[in-house]
Motif scaffolding. Structure first.
Motif, PDB file in Angstrom:
ATOM      1  N   VAL A  90      -5.786   6.586   6.957  1.00 18.90           N
ATOM      2  CA  VAL A  90      -4.934   7.600   6.320  1.00 18.90           C
ATOM      3  C   VAL A  90      -3.604   6.972   5.913  1.00 18.90           C
ATOM      4  O   VAL A  90      -3.078   7.252   4.833  1.00 18.90           O
ATOM      5  N   GLY A  91      -3.065   6.105   6.763  1.00 20.47           N
ATOM      6  CA  GLY A  91      -1.838   5.389   6.396  1.00 20.47           C
ATOM      7  C   GLY A  91      -2.038   4.510   5.178  1.00 20.47           C
ATOM      8  O   GLY A  91      -1.160   4.410   4.311  1.00 20.47           O
ATOM      9  N   MET A  93      -4.174   5.104   2.787  1.00 20.06           N
ATOM     10  CA  MET A  93      -4.250   6.018   1.635  1.00 20.06           C
ATOM     11  C   MET A  93      -2.855   6.389   1.144  1.00 20.06           C
ATOM     12  O   MET A  93      -2.603   6.443  -0.064  1.00 20.06           O
ATOM     13  N   LYS A  94      -1.927   6.626   2.069  1.00 20.12           N
ATOM     14  CA  LYS A  94      -0.548   6.937   1.665  1.00 20.12           C
ATOM     15  C   LYS A  94       0.120   5.725   1.024  1.00 20.12           C
ATOM     16  O   LYS A  94       0.897   5.868   0.083  1.00 20.12           O
ATOM     17  N   LEU A  95      -0.166   4.525   1.549  1.00 16.81           N
ATOM     18  CA  LEU A  95       0.373   3.311   0.940  1.00 16.81           C
ATOM     19  C   LEU A  95      -0.179   3.114  -0.472  1.00 16.81           C
ATOM     20  O   LEU A  95       0.534   2.667  -1.363  1.00 16.81           O
ATOM     21  N   ARG A  97      -0.965   5.271  -2.637  1.00 14.49           N
ATOM     22  CA  ARG A  97      -0.332   6.167  -3.615  1.00 14.49           C
ATOM     23  C   ARG A  97       0.955   5.576  -4.177  1.00 14.49           C
ATOM     24  O   ARG A  97       1.286   5.781  -5.335  1.00 14.49           O
ATOM     25  N   ASN A  98       1.678   4.836  -3.347  1.00 13.51           N
ATOM     26  CA  ASN A  98       2.983   4.319  -3.753  1.00 13.51           C
ATOM     27  C   ASN A  98       2.946   2.881  -4.250  1.00 13.51           C
ATOM     28  O   ASN A  98       3.897   2.443  -4.894  1.00 13.51           O
ATOM     29  N   ASN A  99       1.890   2.133  -3.930  1.00 18.20           N
ATOM     30  CA  ASN A  99       1.826   0.715  -4.281  1.00 18.20           C
ATOM     31  C   ASN A  99       0.574   0.444  -5.105  1.00 18.20           C
ATOM     32  O   ASN A  99      -0.491   0.974  -4.810  1.00 18.20           O
ATOM     33  N   ASN A 111       8.944  -3.044  -0.444  1.00 18.72           N
ATOM     34  CA  ASN A 111       9.604  -2.058   0.408  1.00 18.72           C
ATOM     35  C   ASN A 111      10.763  -2.633   1.223  1.00 18.72           C
ATOM     36  O   ASN A 111      11.345  -1.913   2.019  1.00 18.72           O
TER      37      ASN A 111
END
Length: 115
Positions: A90-91, A93-95, A97-99, A111
């Motif tokens: 899940v972490g 997946m969040k990464l 989205r931004n990278n 970052n």
């Protein structure tokens, strides 16, 4: 028995070196799962002994019974390992989205605040 232990240690070291040397975050998570599987397999290899019976109903005098507590510990370790792996994915997946990439060096570089 020695060859089996050596193979299990090889799996643990493959996972360990995968965590260190792989740059992709997904590959690091998979290497961590391989290392966890090796640790559980080592516990099973050590606990596997001949002449030990499961503690089932009925009392037979003169038999050695296996302790059920290590089995519960291994099952708990498997469940905790699965939940940690799901949380790490899940972490990722969040990464993602931004990278645009999942390479660890690129994520650190993008970052890191400039001083």
């Amino acid at each position: 028995m020695f060859i089996l232990e050596a193979c299990v240690f090889a799996v643990i070291f493959i996972g360990f070196f995968g965590i260190i040397f792989k740059q992709n975050v997904i590959m690091k998570i998979l290497a961590m799962d391989v290392m966890s599987t090796g640790a559980i397999a080592y516990y099973i290899v050590v606990a596997a002994r001949g002449g030990i019976f499961a503690p089932i109903q009925g009392e037979i005098v003169g038999r050695a019974y296996a302790d059920p507590v290590p089995q519960a510990v291994i099952l708990t370790g498997i469940v905790i390992g699965f939940s940690i792996q799901a949380l790490m994915l899940v972490g990722v997946m969040k990464l993602a989205r931004n990278n645009p990439t999942l390479e660890a060096k690129e994520i650190e570089r993008s970052n890191t605040p400039w001083m």
